[in-house]
Each structure stands twice: as C-alpha cells, then as structure tokens.
Write a protein that holds these residues in place. Sequence first.
Motif, PDB file in Angstrom:
ATOM      1  N   HIS A 141       0.832  -1.204   0.000  1.00  0.00           N
ATOM      2  CA  HIS A 141       0.000   0.000   0.000  1.00  0.00           C
ATOM      3  C   HIS A 141       0.869   1.258   0.000  1.00  0.00           C
ATOM      4  O   HIS A 141       0.510   2.273  -0.621  1.00  0.00           O
ATOM      5  CB  HIS A 141      -0.936   0.001   1.201  1.00  0.00           C
ATOM      6  N   ALA A 142       2.008   1.207   0.689  1.00  0.00           N
ATOM      7  CA  ALA A 142       2.905   2.363   0.724  1.00  0.00           C
ATOM      8  C   ALA A 142       3.461   2.657  -0.666  1.00  0.00           C
ATOM      9  O   ALA A 142       3.509   3.815  -1.105  1.00  0.00           O
ATOM     10  CB  ALA A 142       4.032   2.114   1.720  1.00  0.00           C
ATOM     11  N   VAL A 143       3.883   1.624  -1.386  1.00  0.00           N
ATOM     12  CA  VAL A 143       4.394   1.809  -2.742  1.00  0.00           C
ATOM     13  C   VAL A 143       3.289   2.290  -3.672  1.00  0.00           C
ATOM     14  O   VAL A 143       3.508   3.133  -4.558  1.00  0.00           O
ATOM     15  CB  VAL A 143       5.030   0.509  -3.262  1.00  0.00           C
ATOM     16  N   LEU A 144       2.083   1.755  -3.485  1.00  0.00           N
ATOM     17  CA  LEU A 144       0.927   2.203  -4.276  1.00  0.00           C
ATOM     18  C   LEU A 144       0.676   3.691  -4.067  1.00  0.00           C
ATOM     19  O   LEU A 144       0.447   4.437  -5.036  1.00  0.00           O
ATOM     20  CB  LEU A 144      -0.311   1.394  -3.899  1.00  0.00           C
ATOM     21  N   LEU A 145       0.706   4.131  -2.820  1.00  0.00           N
ATOM     22  CA  LEU A 145       0.496   5.547  -2.526  1.00  0.00           C
ATOM     23  C   LEU A 145       1.589   6.408  -3.154  1.00  0.00           C
ATOM     24  O   LEU A 145       1.312   7.490  -3.692  1.00  0.00           O
ATOM     25  CB  LEU A 145       0.454   5.764  -1.012  1.00  0.00           C
TER      26      LEU A 145
END
Length: 512
Positions: free
Chosen positions: A212-216
């Motif tokens: 999710h962090a990379v997606l954000l």
Amino acid sequence: MSSKPEQKETHQANGAVLPAVPMDCLASPDRGQPSDFLGPDGVGVEVVVLESRANAKGVREEDALLENGSQSNESDDTSTDRGPEPASPLKETSFSIGLQVLFPFLLAGFGTVAAGMVLDIVQHWDVFKYVTEVFILVPALLGLKGNLEMTLASRLSTAANIGQMDTPKELWKMITGNMALIQVQATVVGFLASIAAVVFGWIPDGHFSLDHAVLLCASSVATAFIASLVLGMIMIGVIIGSRKMGINPDNVATPIAASLGDLITLALLSGISWGLYKELESKAYVNPLVCAFFIALLPIWIIIAKRNAATREVLYSGWEPVIIAMAISSVGGLILDRTVSNPNFAGMAVFTPVINGVGGNLVAVQASRISTYLHMSGMPGESSETAPRKCPSPCSTFFGSDVNSRSARVLFLLVVPGHLVFLYTISSMQGGHTTLTLIFIVFYMTAALLQVLILLYIADWMVHWMWGRDLDPDNFSIPYLTALGDLIGTGLLALSFHVLWLIGDRDSDVGD
C-alpha cells in the motif's frame, strides 16, 4: 558658434533633457538646418526631447503603473504631447475588480463542485475502501494548485505586469524555467505527500503495508507530475491571453488555475490509484517502476531550472513553503479520512473540495494582487511608502481606502452568492446525500464566511511580513495560505456537520 557655460536642468515627467550644446552637433538630415535651433542672439538654446510613451520600447510597464499610482505630485508638467498611458491595475474600482474576478471565480467554483461530485462517487471504490490513506492524499494533492500552479500564476502575473515578459526571448525563458521548476517541485512534493499519508495512516491504527505504501507513492508522484504539467501549460496560456486582452492577470490567473485543477487532479488520482491497485495482485512490480520512472526524470528538470536565472533562486530556496503547506494540507486530509466514512458526516466528501477551493481561490487572488502592488514600489526587503505596517488591524484590512482593502471587500462579498450557486448546483445534481435545509445552509455559510475572513486577514499580514523579511511573496505566501484554507475549511466543515448531528438536524441526511 558659442554656448553659455551654464547648463540648466529641466525635469520633465517623460522626457530627456539635453543641455545647451553647439548646434552643429544637432544637425542631421531629418532635423532640419542648425539655424532652426538658434536663439535670437545666435547662441544655442536648451532642447528638451520628449519620448512618446506609446512608441518608447525601453519604458517598462511598471514605470507607467507607478506614475498612475503615485501619491506625490512632483511633476507639474501638463504637456499634451505624451502618448496615452496604459491603464494601471492600481486604478481599478470595486466594480471592475468584481467584474474581472466574477467569471473566473464561478468557473473555479464549478470546477470544485465537479471535483466534489467525483470524490462523492470514487469514495466507494475498492482502492478508497481498502487503502483509506488515499483520502489523506486528496487535500495534499489538490493543494498542489496552491503550492505550485497558483504560485506559478502569481509569479508570472507579476512578471507580466512589470514588463518582464514583453519580448519573445524573455517570454520563452520564463516559460521553460518555470515549467521545469514546477515539475521538480511536483515530483518531490508528491513523493513527500505519499510518505505523510503512510505515516498519518499508520499512527492511529498501527498498521503498515509495504504494498500500500508503494501504491500511494506511485499514485501520488504520477498524479502530481501529470497534473502540474497540464495546469502549468494552461496557466501560461491564460496569462499571455489576459495581457493581450488588457485584463489584469492577477484577477483571473489564480482562479482559473483552480477551475480545472481540483477536477483534473482528483480524476487523475482516482484513475491512477485504481489502476495500480488492480495491478497489485498479478503485477506487483508495476508500482515501484512507475515511482522510479518519474523520480528518474528529476535531474533533467533540475538542470533546466538551474540554467534560468528567474527560477534558479526558487529552486534553491522555494522548498520550505511547499513542503510545509503539503504537511498542513495532509492534516486536513487526516480529518477528511476520519470523517468521510462516518455516517454522521454523510455528504461531507462532496462539500470539502468546494469550501476549500473557494477559500483558496479568493485568498490567492488577494495575495497575488498585494504582491504585485508591492513589486511596483521596489524590491522585497525595501521600505516603501506604499507598504502599510506589517501587522494590520482587521479594520484596515477590510475597511481601508486603499485598493487592497477594496479588493478584500469585493472578494469577501462574493462568498455567499458564490456558495449559494454551488450548493444549488450540488443539490440539483443530487450529490452529497444531503438536502439543503435552512439550518444546514446557515451553518455551511457561517463556516465559509469565517474561513475566508480569516484567510484574507492572514494574507494581508503574511504578504507584508514576508516582503519586510526580503522574501518574494509570489513564491512563499500562496502555498501557506491555500494550505491553511484546506485545514480551516475542512475543520470548520467537520465541526458544522458535527454540530448539526448533535442538535438533531437529521433532515439533512437522507442516506445513500
């Protein structure tokens, strides 16, 4: 031929004085014979050569503006030989200010309404449900129009008004340097906004997901880059067009920067994050590749921006306001993240971009106008009779006789009719799951008026304070002001919905 040894000086408002000189020095094919310039006693006389303001290319526009806005009467020249002077923005009336601001203001407002309708729809998408930190990105990325595009508009408006974009060469230099600069700032701010979203999302719940962090990160950087590229090109076209039409760019550039800014940014964020979320399961490598691609372009934009003298200083010193503004907007995003899913705050998603956008648009116009007004009197840090005291009172901000107080009154008076139009538009499109009861309108308008009142006063203080500290308000004030608009607007709106829930105004909530 002889001449008198004394050489008199004659002060003409728009001319050059030539001392008494031998007339054979003045002889030329197009000036006639030297005898035409002899006095009765055969000696040379003083010749005053007046330049036509309409034809003198070397006269900067700020000279004309300063003469129109001058408070002194040093020149007693009443010659009718001058060319017509260009209209000065400092001579604007309340009606002319309101007329020029009204259309861009309404256009910007409808843009925020459209953004609110989009947010009202996409909040039910899977990526917003399962990666709720995306909500924290919304005010931060929508605030980019204040951090970057509005700052760009204010900077270019000032440059246009003081004659720094009059030649094609100067214009091209301003365009390339500023476009490269905002791409650098957009990429960095987008990356930092994703980090802030991860941190603010992790602190309350204690849950962290690397995917999710990379997606954000990928969603934020891609959205910021593309949105800034599109909006920057629109801004340049608006400023060039407004100058050719004889309109003050300060009145129209910043609202138009926001007219499509919210809608484009939110649509890009929703579409990009949804697409990357779909790729998480089967192609997890897509997200880091997207993030790495835009970051890898940074050296190119840095080199272009460094080669331009107009943007080199901002490249080095302009990071503090955009980063702090991003952090302030992220706090507003945290409020939105914590309230949008609460049934007691139903409908808040559609109104948040509207109240934040309107407040940010109006204060950006005022800050841009004050900054241009100060630039006409000198350089940042210089004391000037046209600059009022650094800590103005609310009365001097809104009830003074100067042009800045006049524009503050005009902008404040636009709040109620503007929001009524926007509320009616939202209601007619059945957005927000909210009916417009009288008590809801009263609370909403109170929040909107209080937000703009605070912002306009802060703008009056902040722009002059920055000017006194040798900081260019065009580069430093608008990011802070629009970020404060996001925080104050979101906070007051959440408070209004909470009070409505406490007093039992359940008529406003009609459910999904």
